[in-house]
Motif scaffolding. Structure first.
Motif, PDB file in Angstrom:
ATOM      1  N   TYR A   8       0.754  -1.007  -0.047  1.00 40.38           N
ATOM      2  CA  TYR A   8      -0.016   0.168   0.005  1.00 40.38           C
ATOM      3  C   TYR A   8       0.816   1.252   0.129  1.00 40.38           C
ATOM      4  CZ  TYR A   8      -3.207   3.592   1.926  1.00 40.38           C
ATOM      5  OH  TYR A   8      -3.788   4.627   2.103  1.00 40.38           O
ATOM      6  N   LEU A   9       1.786   1.165   0.947  1.00 39.42           N
ATOM      7  CA  LEU A   9       2.626   2.434   0.968  1.00 39.42           C
ATOM      8  C   LEU A   9       3.378   2.663  -0.220  1.00 39.42           C
ATOM      9  CD1 LEU A   9       3.848   2.183   4.627  1.00 39.42           C
ATOM     10  CD2 LEU A   9       2.166   3.790   3.749  1.00 39.42           C
ATOM     11  N   GLY A  10       4.132   1.754  -0.960  1.00 34.68           N
ATOM     12  CA  GLY A  10       5.106   1.747  -2.001  1.00 34.68           C
ATOM     13  C   GLY A  10       4.853   2.758  -3.024  1.00 34.68           C
ATOM     14  N   PRO A  11       3.702   2.677  -3.829  1.00 29.38           N
ATOM     15  CA  PRO A  11       3.219   3.550  -4.698  1.00 29.38           C
ATOM     16  C   PRO A  11       2.977   4.845  -4.174  1.00 29.38           C
ATOM     17  CG  PRO A  11       2.056   1.431  -5.051  1.00 29.38           C
ATOM     18  CD  PRO A  11       2.754   1.424  -3.566  1.00 29.38           C
ATOM     19  N   LYS A  12       2.480   5.054  -3.111  1.00 26.98           N
ATOM     20  CA  LYS A  12       1.940   6.566  -2.613  1.00 26.98           C
ATOM     21  C   LYS A  12       3.074   7.150  -2.379  1.00 26.98           C
ATOM     22  CE  LYS A  12      -1.252   6.647   0.687  1.00 26.98           C
ATOM     23  NZ  LYS A  12      -2.387   7.272   0.131  1.00 26.98           N
ATOM     24  N   HIS A  13       4.406   6.542  -2.165  1.00 26.40           N
ATOM     25  CA  HIS A  13       5.618   7.365  -1.652  1.00 26.40           C
ATOM     26  C   HIS A  13       6.794   7.083  -2.525  1.00 26.40           C
ATOM     27  CE1 HIS A  13       3.677   8.785   1.971  1.00 26.40           C
ATOM     28  NE2 HIS A  13       3.050   7.544   1.964  1.00 26.40           N
ATOM     29  N   ASP A  14       6.534   6.611  -3.810  1.00 24.84           N
ATOM     30  CA  ASP A  14       7.570   6.644  -4.806  1.00 24.84           C
ATOM     31  C   ASP A  14       8.647   5.473  -4.320  1.00 24.84           C
ATOM     32  OD1 ASP A  14       6.802   8.403  -6.468  1.00 24.84           O
ATOM     33  OD2 ASP A  14       7.460   9.925  -5.608  1.00 24.84           O
ATOM     34  N   LEU A  15       8.422   4.436  -3.414  1.00 27.66           N
ATOM     35  CA  LEU A  15       8.991   3.343  -3.096  1.00 27.66           C
ATOM     36  C   LEU A  15       8.797   2.072  -3.666  1.00 27.66           C
ATOM     37  CD1 LEU A  15       9.069   4.071   0.660  1.00 27.66           C
ATOM     38  CD2 LEU A  15      11.097   4.235  -1.057  1.00 27.66           C
ATOM     39  N   ALA A  16       7.976   1.999  -5.029  1.00 27.46           N
ATOM     40  CA  ALA A  16       7.541   1.072  -5.633  1.00 27.46           C
ATOM     41  C   ALA A  16       7.504   1.718  -7.295  1.00 27.46           C
ATOM     42  CB  ALA A  16       6.178   0.299  -5.177  1.00 27.46           C
ATOM     43  N   PRO A  17       7.878   0.792  -8.104  1.00 27.18           N
ATOM     44  CA  PRO A  17       7.670   1.023  -9.453  1.00 27.18           C
ATOM     45  C   PRO A  17       6.403   1.313 -10.127  1.00 27.18           C
ATOM     46  CG  PRO A  17       9.081  -0.872  -9.396  1.00 27.18           C
ATOM     47  CD  PRO A  17       8.421  -0.646  -8.018  1.00 27.18           C
ATOM     48  N   ALA A  18       6.135   2.197 -11.121  1.00 32.34           N
ATOM     49  CA  ALA A  18       4.834   2.590 -11.548  1.00 32.34           C
ATOM     50  C   ALA A  18       4.191   1.297 -12.297  1.00 32.34           C
ATOM     51  CB  ALA A  18       4.861   3.892 -12.219  1.00 32.34           C
ATOM     52  N   ALA A  19       5.104   0.835 -12.843  1.00 32.77           N
ATOM     53  CA  ALA A  19       4.295  -0.387 -13.907  1.00 32.77           C
ATOM     54  C   ALA A  19       3.934  -1.586 -12.786  1.00 32.77           C
ATOM     55  CB  ALA A  19       5.310  -0.642 -14.746  1.00 32.77           C
ATOM     56  N   GLU A  20       2.837  -2.409 -13.206  1.00 30.85           N
ATOM     57  CA  GLU A  20       2.583  -3.300 -12.485  1.00 30.85           C
ATOM     58  C   GLU A  20       3.537  -4.455 -12.451  1.00 30.85           C
ATOM     59  OE1 GLU A  20      -1.718  -5.959 -12.164  1.00 30.85           O
ATOM     60  OE2 GLU A  20      -0.837  -5.849 -14.183  1.00 30.85           O
ATOM     61  N   THR A  21       4.198  -4.890 -13.531  1.00 36.03           N
ATOM     62  CA  THR A  21       5.220  -5.785 -13.500  1.00 36.03           C
ATOM     63  C   THR A  21       6.163  -5.589 -12.158  1.00 36.03           C
ATOM     64  OG1 THR A  21       6.325  -4.890 -15.275  1.00 36.03           O
ATOM     65  CG2 THR A  21       4.967  -6.540 -15.750  1.00 36.03           C
ATOM     66  N   GLY A  22       6.652  -4.254 -12.327  1.00 28.77           N
ATOM     67  CA  GLY A  22       7.413  -3.713 -11.299  1.00 28.77           C
ATOM     68  C   GLY A  22       7.012  -3.823  -9.820  1.00 28.77           C
ATOM     69  N   ARG A  23       5.974  -3.557  -9.654  1.00 26.77           N
ATOM     70  CA  ARG A  23       5.166  -3.662  -8.375  1.00 26.77           C
ATOM     71  C   ARG A  23       5.001  -4.975  -7.947  1.00 26.77           C
ATOM     72  NH1 ARG A  23       1.382   0.189 -10.826  1.00 26.77           N
ATOM     73  NH2 ARG A  23      -0.017  -1.608 -10.614  1.00 26.77           N
ATOM     74  N   LEU A  24       4.702  -6.031  -9.042  1.00 21.76           N
ATOM     75  CA  LEU A  24       4.654  -7.379  -8.558  1.00 21.76           C
ATOM     76  C   LEU A  24       6.092  -8.049  -8.021  1.00 21.76           C
ATOM     77  CD1 LEU A  24       2.048  -8.695 -11.304  1.00 21.76           C
ATOM     78  CD2 LEU A  24       1.847  -8.399  -8.927  1.00 21.76           C
ATOM     79  N   TRP A  25       7.088  -7.468  -8.843  1.00 24.43           N
ATOM     80  CA  TRP A  25       8.581  -8.030  -8.458  1.00 24.43           C
ATOM     81  C   TRP A  25       8.706  -7.563  -6.888  1.00 24.43           C
ATOM     82  CZ3 TRP A  25      12.007 -11.224  -8.452  1.00 24.43           C
ATOM     83  CH2 TRP A  25      13.516 -10.912  -8.308  1.00 24.43           C
TER      84      TRP A  25
END
Length: 246
Positions: free
Chosen positions: A87-104
């Motif tokens: 939950y926090l990752g995309p909200k605070h630029d600690l996860a990639p924008a693309a789904e494949t990156g978020r899943l990784w």
């Protein structure tokens, strides 16, 4: 005590240990996100372990968290470390924008969760309700395999994940998985210093990533502050010398 003040998160976790809550703390600190570590407040302000257990039952109703840590953001209550970070990752630029990156990044985090569970079970291999002293023989057997087989297997996998030459596990930007791998290395160095000293020459990329995370300005400031609870023998990573012979 549900509801955040403005943009302030509420983190609910045991007040005297790093534990699983530390992975969330590191993400919040690295992001510069305002949060309240609720159980660390004075008891007359809603802190303490008794209040934490009351909050665990009362916050979220039928969808309350199973156990700490859990995060409150307004009316949203999120349990499980990896789920909170998802939950926090995309909200605070600690996860990639693309789904494949978020899943990784989520896959990396779930693998770290497996490692953390195995590290915990080195000192509590029989039962959570038993003291370490009640299961020392079993702990010694479990730790032997953990040192010789499991730590190298986990750390070797993370080393291979860095073979692409990127500075971070998910590419060119730091993610919450990098912060969590830093914490895993820190914990293993505390609990198994001899085993890690033997292994680290074989995992130079992981070691270098650990150092890069420690050098991040916000992370470095946090590590030097009183907000960072020292490792101790009540958390997940515990130093029992007999479980890590030289």
């Amino acid at each position: 005590m549900i509801g955040s003040v403005g943009m302030t998160y509420q983190l609910h976790y045991w007040p005297g240990i790093q534990g699983r809550g530390e992975f969330v703390r590191l993400a919040l600190e690295a992001a510069g996100a305002p949060y309240v570590d609720v159980a660390r407040a004075p008891e007359d302000e809603g802190g303490g372990e008794d209040a934490l257990m009351d909050d665990l039952v009362e916050i979220g109703g039928p969808r309350a968290a199973f156990a700490p840590p859990f995060l409150v953001d307004g009316d949203l209550v999120i349990g499980q470390t990896a789920n909170i970070l998802l939950y926090l990752g995309p909200k605070h630029d600690l996860a990639p924008a693309a789904e494949t990156g978020r899943l990784w990044v989520n896959q990396l985090q779930l693998t770290i969760a497996d490692l953390v569970a195995e590290a915990h079970d080195t000192h509590h291999p029989v039962g959570m309700g038993l003291y370490y002293e009640d299961q020392k023989d079993e702990a010694a057997r479990r730790s032997t395999e953990f040192r010789s087989e499991r730590i190298p297997k986990f750390m070797g996998w993370f080393e291979r994940a860095l073979d692409g030459g990127d500075a971070w596990l998910a590419g060119g930007a730091v993610s919450y998985a990098d912060l969590s791998l830093f914490q895993a290395v820190e914990g293993l160095r505390y609990a198994f210093p001899h085993a890690m000293a033997r292994l680290e020459p074989d995992i130079p990329k992981v070691t270098a990533l650990h150092d890069r995370v420690a050098d991040l300005p916000r992370v470095g400031a946090y590590l030097a502050s009183e907000r960072r609870i020292p490792f101790n023998e009540m958390g997940i990573f515990r130093r029992y010398p007999e479980l890590d012979p030289a």
